[in-house]
Design an enzyme around this catalytic site. Structure first.
Site, PDB file in Angstrom:
ATOM      1  N   GLU A 213      28.437  44.960  37.907  1.00 25.77           N
ATOM      2  CA  GLU A 213      27.877  46.293  37.764  1.00 25.77           C
ATOM      3  C   GLU A 213      28.986  47.288  38.044  1.00 25.77           C
ATOM      4  O   GLU A 213      29.818  47.058  38.913  1.00 25.77           O
ATOM      5  CB  GLU A 213      26.730  46.554  38.757  1.00 25.77           C
ATOM      6  CG  GLU A 213      25.464  45.757  38.508  1.00 25.77           C
ATOM      7  CD  GLU A 213      25.451  44.396  39.195  1.00 25.77           C
ATOM      8  OE1 GLU A 213      24.574  43.589  38.868  1.00 25.77           O
ATOM      9  OE2 GLU A 213      26.319  44.146  40.053  1.00 25.77           O
TER      10      GLU A 213
ATOM     11  N   TYR B  32      37.309  46.691  32.121  1.00 23.04           N
ATOM     12  CA  TYR B  32      36.404  45.560  31.873  1.00 23.04           C
ATOM     13  C   TYR B  32      36.267  45.284  30.377  1.00 23.04           C
ATOM     14  O   TYR B  32      36.260  44.124  29.950  1.00 23.04           O
ATOM     15  CB  TYR B  32      35.039  45.809  32.512  1.00 23.04           C
ATOM     16  CG  TYR B  32      35.109  45.980  34.015  1.00 23.04           C
ATOM     17  CD1 TYR B  32      35.917  45.152  34.791  1.00 23.04           C
ATOM     18  CD2 TYR B  32      34.397  46.981  34.660  1.00 23.04           C
ATOM     19  CE1 TYR B  32      35.992  45.308  36.166  1.00 23.04           C
ATOM     20  CE2 TYR B  32      34.471  47.137  36.038  1.00 23.04           C
ATOM     21  CZ  TYR B  32      35.270  46.301  36.785  1.00 23.04           C
ATOM     22  OH  TYR B  32      35.351  46.469  38.142  1.00 23.04           O
TER      23      TYR B  32
END
Length: 177
Positions: free
Chosen positions: A101, A113
């Site tokens: 998250e 990411y």
């Protein structure tokens, strides 16, 4: 310091059977010394935690629960190095996918990411209590595939070059491919 009040060392274990790395907090901790060249006096840097990363291995999934770099050291490739180390650890454990998250406003982290193949899979509304901000849920599958291993090896080379340009040097090469 009075007798009996010494702070016990923090112990970090790299894996099962490995002796713990001991780090002492307190005034008796010597500063890190960096020498720029021969004859130059060492640069004194007090011990500072500059980054931390952690994952949980749950069945065949690596859940990255923490990846953070001290604000003074951001933008130098250290976050990429930590993410690479976490994903390498997941591969070594034969995990197949990874999840995490991230604050939806943390664009630098989201970009990092995505660079490593994570895709947005959902959103957790008001996940962060301090701001009420949403979290993006991101997933990366295929960690066990040879193409991902090659990708990590390529990223390692680029990361080492970038860190070297920023005057960082790996003391121990833990990213053995």
């Amino acid at each position: 310091m009075r007798a009996g009040t010494e702070t016990p060392p923090l112990q970090i274990r790299a894996g099962t059977g490995a002796p713990p790395l001991q780090i002492r907090a307190g005034t008796e901790t010597p500063p890190l010394q960096i020498r720029a060249g021969t004859g130059a006096p060492p640069l004194q840097i007090p011990p500072t935690l500059i980054g931390i990363g952690c994952l949980w291995a749950i069945l065949e999934e690596a859940h990255i629960i923490m990846l953070a770099i001290h604000p003074q050291f951001q933008g130098q490739g250290l976050g990429q190095a930590l993410l690479l180390a976490l994903l390498k650890s997941a591969c070594d454990r034969q995990l197949e996918r990874s999840t995490l998250e991230v604050r939806d406003s943390n664009l630098a982290a989201v970009y990092l990411y995505k660079k490593f193949g994570f895709k947005e899979a959902g959103r957790r509304k008001r996940y962060y209590e301090d701001t009420g901000e949403d979290a993006l849920v991101m997933w990366r599958s295929g960690l066990e595939k040879p193409e991902f291993q090659r990708y990590l090896a390529d990223e390692k080379r680029e990361m080492c070059d970038r860190l070297h340009q920023k005057n960082w040097h790996l003391a121990i090469d833990i990213f053995d491919f």
